[in-house]
Design a protein around this motif. Sequence first.
Motif, PDB file in Angstrom:
ATOM      1  N   GLU A  47      40.359  39.374  42.495  1.00 57.17           N
ATOM      2  CA  GLU A  47      41.525  39.324  41.538  1.00 57.17           C
ATOM      3  C   GLU A  47      42.869  38.970  42.116  1.00 57.17           C
ATOM      4  O   GLU A  47      43.184  39.182  43.349  1.00 57.17           O
ATOM      5  CB  GLU A  47      41.445  40.855  41.020  1.00 57.17           C
ATOM      6  N   GLY A  48      43.463  38.225  41.376  1.00 58.68           N
ATOM      7  CA  GLY A  48      44.831  38.044  41.946  1.00 58.68           C
ATOM      8  C   GLY A  48      45.100  36.988  42.590  1.00 58.68           C
ATOM      9  O   GLY A  48      46.360  36.787  43.315  1.00 58.68           O
ATOM     10  N   LEU A  49      44.382  35.749  42.844  1.00 58.76           N
ATOM     11  CA  LEU A  49      44.551  34.777  43.524  1.00 58.76           C
ATOM     12  C   LEU A  49      45.470  33.830  43.137  1.00 58.76           C
ATOM     13  O   LEU A  49      45.698  33.750  41.781  1.00 58.76           O
ATOM     14  CB  LEU A  49      43.207  33.643  43.805  1.00 58.76           C
ATOM     15  N   ARG A  50      46.381  33.607  44.040  1.00 56.38           N
ATOM     16  CA  ARG A  50      47.745  32.498  43.538  1.00 56.38           C
ATOM     17  C   ARG A  50      46.824  31.117  43.518  1.00 56.38           C
ATOM     18  O   ARG A  50      46.098  30.736  44.279  1.00 56.38           O
ATOM     19  CB  ARG A  50      48.774  32.399  44.472  1.00 56.38           C
TER      20      ARG A  50
ATOM     21  N   MET B 135      33.681  32.650  34.218  1.00 56.86           N
ATOM     22  CA  MET B 135      33.489  33.090  35.580  1.00 56.86           C
ATOM     23  C   MET B 135      33.488  31.754  36.339  1.00 56.86           C
ATOM     24  O   MET B 135      33.101  31.155  36.066  1.00 56.86           O
ATOM     25  CB  MET B 135      32.139  33.934  35.659  1.00 56.86           C
ATOM     26  N   LEU B 136      34.419  32.232  37.439  1.00 55.79           N
ATOM     27  CA  LEU B 136      34.559  30.911  38.438  1.00 55.79           C
ATOM     28  C   LEU B 136      33.841  31.355  39.715  1.00 55.79           C
ATOM     29  O   LEU B 136      33.989  32.316  40.271  1.00 55.79           O
ATOM     30  CB  LEU B 136      35.788  30.565  38.613  1.00 55.79           C
ATOM     31  N   THR B 137      32.844  30.524  40.002  1.00 57.98           N
ATOM     32  CA  THR B 137      32.180  30.816  41.327  1.00 57.98           C
ATOM     33  C   THR B 137      32.348  29.650  42.559  1.00 57.98           C
ATOM     34  O   THR B 137      32.343  28.468  42.164  1.00 57.98           O
ATOM     35  CB  THR B 137      30.590  30.856  41.050  1.00 57.98           C
ATOM     36  N   GLN B 138      32.697  30.084  43.628  1.00 59.02           N
ATOM     37  CA  GLN B 138      33.287  29.203  44.529  1.00 59.02           C
ATOM     38  C   GLN B 138      32.300  29.656  45.803  1.00 59.02           C
ATOM     39  O   GLN B 138      31.833  30.528  45.939  1.00 59.02           O
ATOM     40  CB  GLN B 138      34.674  29.254  45.120  1.00 59.02           C
ATOM     41  N   THR B 139      32.078  28.470  46.895  1.00 60.38           N
ATOM     42  CA  THR B 139      31.317  28.746  47.892  1.00 60.38           C
ATOM     43  C   THR B 139      32.193  28.420  49.164  1.00 60.38           C
ATOM     44  O   THR B 139      33.222  27.669  49.100  1.00 60.38           O
ATOM     45  CB  THR B 139      30.216  27.848  48.031  1.00 60.38           C
ATOM     46  N   ALA B 140      32.158  29.263  50.048  1.00 58.84           N
ATOM     47  CA  ALA B 140      32.819  29.197  51.345  1.00 58.84           C
ATOM     48  C   ALA B 140      32.008  29.140  52.724  1.00 58.84           C
ATOM     49  O   ALA B 140      32.199  29.642  53.640  1.00 58.84           O
ATOM     50  CB  ALA B 140      33.929  30.601  51.605  1.00 58.84           C
TER      51      ALA B 140
ATOM     52  N   MET C 170      46.534  34.511  50.392  1.00 59.35           N
ATOM     53  CA  MET C 170      46.496  34.135  49.051  1.00 59.35           C
ATOM     54  C   MET C 170      46.998  34.991  48.007  1.00 59.35           C
ATOM     55  O   MET C 170      47.184  34.606  46.987  1.00 59.35           O
ATOM     56  CB  MET C 170      45.324  33.171  48.262  1.00 59.35           C
ATOM     57  N   GLY C 171      47.054  36.312  48.615  1.00 60.53           N
ATOM     58  CA  GLY C 171      47.643  37.233  47.335  1.00 60.53           C
ATOM     59  C   GLY C 171      46.619  37.880  46.786  1.00 60.53           C
ATOM     60  O   GLY C 171      46.814  38.520  45.712  1.00 60.53           O
ATOM     61  N   GLY C 172      45.165  37.715  47.185  1.00 58.16           N
ATOM     62  CA  GLY C 172      44.171  38.459  46.167  1.00 58.16           C
ATOM     63  C   GLY C 172      43.790  39.571  46.746  1.00 58.16           C
ATOM     64  O   GLY C 172      44.313  40.183  47.904  1.00 58.16           O
ATOM     65  N   LYS C 173      43.126  40.206  45.890  1.00 52.89           N
ATOM     66  CA  LYS C 173      42.490  41.541  46.203  1.00 52.89           C
ATOM     67  C   LYS C 173      41.057  41.744  45.906  1.00 52.89           C
ATOM     68  O   LYS C 173      40.540  41.346  44.963  1.00 52.89           O
ATOM     69  CB  LYS C 173      43.280  42.611  45.296  1.00 52.89           C
TER      70      LYS C 173
ATOM     71  N   SER D  51      43.590  39.627  34.533  1.00 51.96           N
ATOM     72  CA  SER D  51      42.597  40.407  34.071  1.00 51.96           C
ATOM     73  C   SER D  51      41.114  39.458  34.570  1.00 51.96           C
ATOM     74  O   SER D  51      40.182  40.136  34.151  1.00 51.96           O
ATOM     75  CB  SER D  51      42.439  40.526  32.465  1.00 51.96           C
ATOM     76  N   GLY D  52      41.194  38.384  35.082  1.00 52.81           N
ATOM     77  CA  GLY D  52      40.266  37.777  35.649  1.00 52.81           C
ATOM     78  C   GLY D  52      39.560  37.866  36.869  1.00 52.81           C
ATOM     79  O   GLY D  52      40.387  38.438  37.859  1.00 52.81           O
ATOM     80  N   SER D  53      38.404  37.667  37.211  1.00 54.42           N
ATOM     81  CA  SER D  53      38.107  37.630  38.688  1.00 54.42           C
ATOM     82  C   SER D  53      37.258  36.432  38.940  1.00 54.42           C
ATOM     83  O   SER D  53      37.006  35.602  38.143  1.00 54.42           O
ATOM     84  CB  SER D  53      36.902  38.838  38.717  1.00 54.42           C
TER      85      SER D  53
END
Length: 78
Positions: free
Chosen positions: A25-28, A1-6, A65-68, A43-45
């Motif tokens: 999901e689906g970030l380039r 699991m990857l967690t980022q902050t914005a 970035m193409g994410g959903k 398959s990852g989030s």
Amino acid sequence: MLTQTAFGSQTSSPSGNRIFLYEVEGLRQNDETDKSNYPIRKSGSIFIKVPYSRMNEEMQRIARMGGKIVSIQPLSAS
């Protein structure tokens, strides 16, 4: 699991201090990996913490970035 902050500038209003957790999901990753013949992170989030004041900006960034966005969950204010 990857967690980022914005996080950017936060407002002093109660709603501006609320934090939300985006599941995406689906970030380039970058131009080089986009050239591959298979999808990345199919398959990852990725989980991104976003303050209320930056929600719209972050949704636009994810779309570029193409994410959903799979879900948005409220977290307690920090």
